[in-house]
Design a protein around this motif. Structure first.
Motif, PDB file in Angstrom:
ATOM      1  N   GLY A  58       0.805  -1.234   0.000  1.00  0.00           N
ATOM      2  CA  GLY A  58       0.000   0.000   0.000  1.00  0.00           C
ATOM      3  C   GLY A  58       0.830   1.273   0.000  1.00  0.00           C
ATOM      4  N   GLU A  59       0.535   2.155  -0.942  1.00  0.00           N
ATOM      5  CA  GLU A  59       1.212   3.458  -1.002  1.00  0.00           C
ATOM      6  C   GLU A  59       0.627   4.357   0.089  1.00  0.00           C
ATOM      7  OE1 GLU A  59       3.539   5.238  -2.861  1.00  0.00           O
ATOM      8  OE2 GLU A  59       4.208   3.213  -3.331  1.00  0.00           O
ATOM      9  N   PRO A  60       1.467   5.077   0.832  1.00  0.00           N
ATOM     10  CA  PRO A  60       0.931   5.947   1.890  1.00  0.00           C
ATOM     11  C   PRO A  60      -0.141   6.911   1.390  1.00  0.00           C
ATOM     12  CG  PRO A  60       3.297   5.793   2.078  1.00  0.00           C
ATOM     13  CD  PRO A  60       2.933   5.048   0.827  1.00  0.00           C
ATOM     14  N   SER A  61       0.069   7.480   0.182  1.00  0.00           N
ATOM     15  CA  SER A  61      -0.923   8.450  -0.311  1.00  0.00           C
ATOM     16  C   SER A  61      -2.264   7.762  -0.600  1.00  0.00           C
ATOM     17  CB  SER A  61      -0.404   9.156  -1.568  1.00  0.00           C
ATOM     18  OG  SER A  61      -0.075   8.199  -2.539  1.00  0.00           O
ATOM     19  N   THR A  62      -2.196   6.510  -1.099  1.00  0.00           N
ATOM     20  CA  THR A  62      -3.442   5.776  -1.375  1.00  0.00           C
ATOM     21  C   THR A  62      -4.161   5.470  -0.063  1.00  0.00           C
ATOM     22  OG1 THR A  62      -2.133   4.700  -3.096  1.00  0.00           O
ATOM     23  CG2 THR A  62      -4.340   3.824  -2.709  1.00  0.00           C
TER      24      THR A  62
ATOM     25  N   ALA B  28      -0.401  15.618   4.445  1.00  0.00           N
ATOM     26  CA  ALA B  28       0.160  15.550   5.799  1.00  0.00           C
ATOM     27  C   ALA B  28      -0.147  14.192   6.412  1.00  0.00           C
ATOM     28  CB  ALA B  28      -0.431  16.667   6.653  1.00  0.00           C
ATOM     29  N   PHE B  29      -1.375  13.712   6.206  1.00  0.00           N
ATOM     30  CA  PHE B  29      -1.734  12.406   6.753  1.00  0.00           C
ATOM     31  C   PHE B  29      -0.938  11.300   6.064  1.00  0.00           C
ATOM     32  CE2 PHE B  29      -4.637   8.754   7.526  1.00  0.00           C
ATOM     33  CZ  PHE B  29      -4.565   8.777   8.905  1.00  0.00           C
ATOM     34  N   ALA B  30      -0.678  11.487   4.769  1.00  0.00           N
ATOM     35  CA  ALA B  30       0.126  10.495   4.036  1.00  0.00           C
ATOM     36  C   ALA B  30       1.534  10.405   4.617  1.00  0.00           C
ATOM     37  CB  ALA B  30       0.177  10.850   2.555  1.00  0.00           C
ATOM     38  N   VAL B  31       2.065  11.533   5.083  1.00  0.00           N
ATOM     39  CA  VAL B  31       3.406  11.512   5.700  1.00  0.00           C
ATOM     40  C   VAL B  31       3.352  10.714   7.012  1.00  0.00           C
ATOM     41  CG1 VAL B  31       5.279  12.918   6.669  1.00  0.00           C
ATOM     42  CG2 VAL B  31       4.062  13.705   4.631  1.00  0.00           C
ATOM     43  N   LEU B  32       2.279  10.929   7.770  1.00  0.00           N
ATOM     44  CA  LEU B  32       2.112  10.152   9.013  1.00  0.00           C
ATOM     45  C   LEU B  32       2.014   8.658   8.694  1.00  0.00           C
ATOM     46  CD1 LEU B  32      -0.456  12.166  11.180  1.00  0.00           C
ATOM     47  CD2 LEU B  32       1.904  11.653  11.771  1.00  0.00           C
ATOM     48  N   VAL B  33       1.256   8.340   7.643  1.00  0.00           N
ATOM     49  CA  VAL B  33       1.107   6.935   7.231  1.00  0.00           C
ATOM     50  C   VAL B  33       2.487   6.367   6.886  1.00  0.00           C
ATOM     51  CG1 VAL B  33       0.152   5.377   5.472  1.00  0.00           C
ATOM     52  CG2 VAL B  33      -1.267   7.221   6.397  1.00  0.00           C
ATOM     53  N   GLU B  34       3.233   7.124   6.112  1.00  0.00           N
ATOM     54  CA  GLU B  34       4.554   6.670   5.679  1.00  0.00           C
ATOM     55  C   GLU B  34       5.470   6.397   6.886  1.00  0.00           C
ATOM     56  OE1 GLU B  34       6.332   9.343   2.922  1.00  0.00           O
ATOM     57  OE2 GLU B  34       7.788   7.859   2.241  1.00  0.00           O
ATOM     58  N   ARG B  35       5.365   7.252   7.881  1.00  0.00           N
ATOM     59  CA  ARG B  35       6.223   7.102   9.060  1.00  0.00           C
ATOM     60  C   ARG B  35       5.851   5.898   9.907  1.00  0.00           C
ATOM     61  NH1 ARG B  35       7.036  13.186  11.460  1.00  0.00           N
ATOM     62  NH2 ARG B  35       8.598  13.802   9.939  1.00  0.00           N
ATOM     63  N   TYR B  36       4.567   5.682  10.082  1.00  0.00           N
ATOM     64  CA  TYR B  36       4.145   4.667  11.045  1.00  0.00           C
ATOM     65  C   TYR B  36       3.729   3.341  10.418  1.00  0.00           C
ATOM     66  CZ  TYR B  36       4.615   8.195  14.556  1.00  0.00           C
ATOM     67  OH  TYR B  36       5.148   9.131  15.390  1.00  0.00           O
ATOM     68  N   GLN B  37       3.524   3.334   9.119  1.00  0.00           N
ATOM     69  CA  GLN B  37       3.060   2.120   8.449  1.00  0.00           C
ATOM     70  C   GLN B  37       3.992   0.906   8.683  1.00  0.00           C
ATOM     71  OE1 GLN B  37       3.151   2.356   4.213  1.00  0.00           O
ATOM     72  NE2 GLN B  37       1.590   0.802   3.913  1.00  0.00           N
ATOM     73  N   PRO B  38       5.322   1.062   8.542  1.00  0.00           N
ATOM     74  CA  PRO B  38       6.174  -0.117   8.732  1.00  0.00           C
ATOM     75  C   PRO B  38       6.053  -0.731  10.130  1.00  0.00           C
ATOM     76  CG  PRO B  38       7.408   1.640   7.676  1.00  0.00           C
ATOM     77  CD  PRO B  38       6.112   2.241   8.123  1.00  0.00           C
ATOM     78  N   ALA B  39       6.078   0.124  11.150  1.00  0.00           N
ATOM     79  CA  ALA B  39       5.995  -0.394  12.532  1.00  0.00           C
ATOM     80  C   ALA B  39       4.644  -1.062  12.767  1.00  0.00           C
ATOM     81  CB  ALA B  39       6.204   0.738  13.523  1.00  0.00           C
ATOM     82  N   VAL B  58      -3.748  -2.728   8.008  1.00  0.00           N
ATOM     83  CA  VAL B  58      -3.072  -1.424   8.049  1.00  0.00           C
ATOM     84  C   VAL B  58      -4.014  -0.344   7.511  1.00  0.00           C
ATOM     85  CG1 VAL B  58      -1.169  -0.089   7.054  1.00  0.00           C
ATOM     86  CG2 VAL B  58      -0.743  -2.358   7.960  1.00  0.00           C
ATOM     87  N   GLN B  59      -4.671  -0.637   6.393  1.00  0.00           N
ATOM     88  CA  GLN B  59      -5.620   0.328   5.827  1.00  0.00           C
ATOM     89  C   GLN B  59      -6.722   0.648   6.838  1.00  0.00           C
ATOM     90  OE1 GLN B  59      -6.198   1.888   2.272  1.00  0.00           O
ATOM     91  NE2 GLN B  59      -7.091   3.004   3.995  1.00  0.00           N
TER      92      GLN B  59
END
Lengths: 146, 209
Positions: A58-62, B28-39, B58-59
């Motif tokens: 999953g892409e963060p933006s998606t 901004a929320f996508a940046v938060l997702v990017e930061r916390y998604q792996p953990a 995760v979604q």
């Protein structure tokens, strides 16, 4: 007194003094059960920890876009308001309350039998311990208080 | 004990992103997702034991996070807050799937399986364990982990697999530290008991567990 085996969790969490640790470790050298337990836990933990799995696609933006789209949906909002556990607990409490109200005495006038029973138990404590049959017999005989 | 890496960042960086997310800034929320998604993915994957399910999870966790975000208190760190959502989600999922059946021992021969069961409690863990050992151990490990009660499993993963301190485990689970400790201890005991039961049955028998 606690057996050394009972200290397994403290040992695992490093909550022992140097002295306790030393005696537990000498126990581990001879105690097959505790050693097996430790090996099992170590192997299990490392196996899962070292497991390689594919990184999420999953892409963060998606994910962010989808989250915003779902944010206003009624089902998501409803789920966020009605937490499953409190909802079940509330329902259970309601059922208990209804059962209690249903089973509770009506509060209306007492029957003759009930009045006599109360009178008898007030008159003599022992009578209150009698079974219903015994109490009926006693009343039929005049219900005299000795 | 090793600890799972949570992205190192200042609380103010998170706070700015959260504020922006609350105002509807998807980037901004996508940046938060990017930061916390792996953990989050690692924790969920280790708890649920299934990659596809974990990706969906995760979604779903980030949907729950965006809905709950207005209630988030900016004075506290974001990582335990979002991991709490993740752990609640995992516990719900485990409860739901209670009745599902899993196919076990798909790739293991009976000899491999017996050897793995024996070795797991008689051989100490070493860094140079063979790949074959790892594969067979993994099946047993996942099988045993799946037998734990949801709350205990979650506490066990956070503490033992991810190597977090009890204080952190307690914050993520939203319980006092002693409760977190008791859950981990019970999980360890349960794993041992389940393993003994399985050993008695000589493996292979799915009903044994």
């Amino acid at each position: 007194m606690r057996k050394l085996c009972d200290w397994f969790n403290q040992y695992r969490d490093g909550m022992m003094t140097a002295e306790q640790k030393e005696s537990f470790e000498s126990h581990l050298a001879t105690g097959m059960e505790c050693r097996a337990r430790l090996y099992l836990l170590d192997n299990l933990v490392h196996t899962i920890r070292d497991q390689h799995f594919p990184y999420p696609a999953g892409e963060p933006s998606t994910i962010a876009d989808r989250a915003y789209e779902k944010k206003g949906c009624w089902d998501v909002l409803l789920l966020s308001w009605v937490k499953p556990m409190p909802a079940w607990a509330g329902l259970a409490a309601l059922l208990v309350l209804l059962a209690f109200l249903w089973a509770a005495p009506s509060g209306g006038p007492l029957s003759d039998y009930e009045s006599l029973q109360i009178e008898a138990s007030q008159a003599k404590g022992e009578i209150a311990d009698l079974s219903d049959d015994e109490l009926e017999n006693w009343l039929e005989k005049g219900g005299s208080i000795q | 004990m090793r600890s799972t890496a949570i992205p190192a960042m200042s609380d103010s960086a998170d706070s700015n992103l959260i504020q922006a997310s609350l105002e509807g800034d998807r980037n901004a929320f996508a940046v938060l997702v990017e930061r916390y998604q792996p953990a989050i993915f690692r924790t969920v994957r280790r708890t649920l034991g299934n990659t596809t399910e974990s990706e969906d999870a995760v979604q779903e966790i980030f949907i729950r996070a965006i809905v709950a975000l207005p209630k988030y208190d900016l004075r506290y760190p974001f990582a335990p807050w979002i991991l709490k959502i993740a752990s609640n989600y995992c516990i719900d999922q485990i409860r739901r799937r209670k009745t599902r059946k899993y196919k076990l021992w798909s790739d293991l021969s009976e000899t491999e399986e017996r050897k793995a069961i024996k070795n797991m409690s008689t051989q100490p863990h070493t860094q140079d364990s063979t790949h074959a050992d790892q594969g067979s151990y993994l099946e047993i490990a996942q099988l045993l982990l799946n037998r734990l009660k949801p709350k205990r499993r979650m506490a066990f993963v956070l503490r033992e697999i991810e190597g977090r301190e009890y204080e952190e485990v307690a914050a993520i689970l939203g319980v006092p530290e002693t409760t977190a400790r008791v859950r981990v201890w019970r999980a360890r005991n349960d794993l041992n008991t389940e393993f003994r039961k399985y050993l008695k049955k000589g493996g292979r028998d799915e009903k044994a567990l």
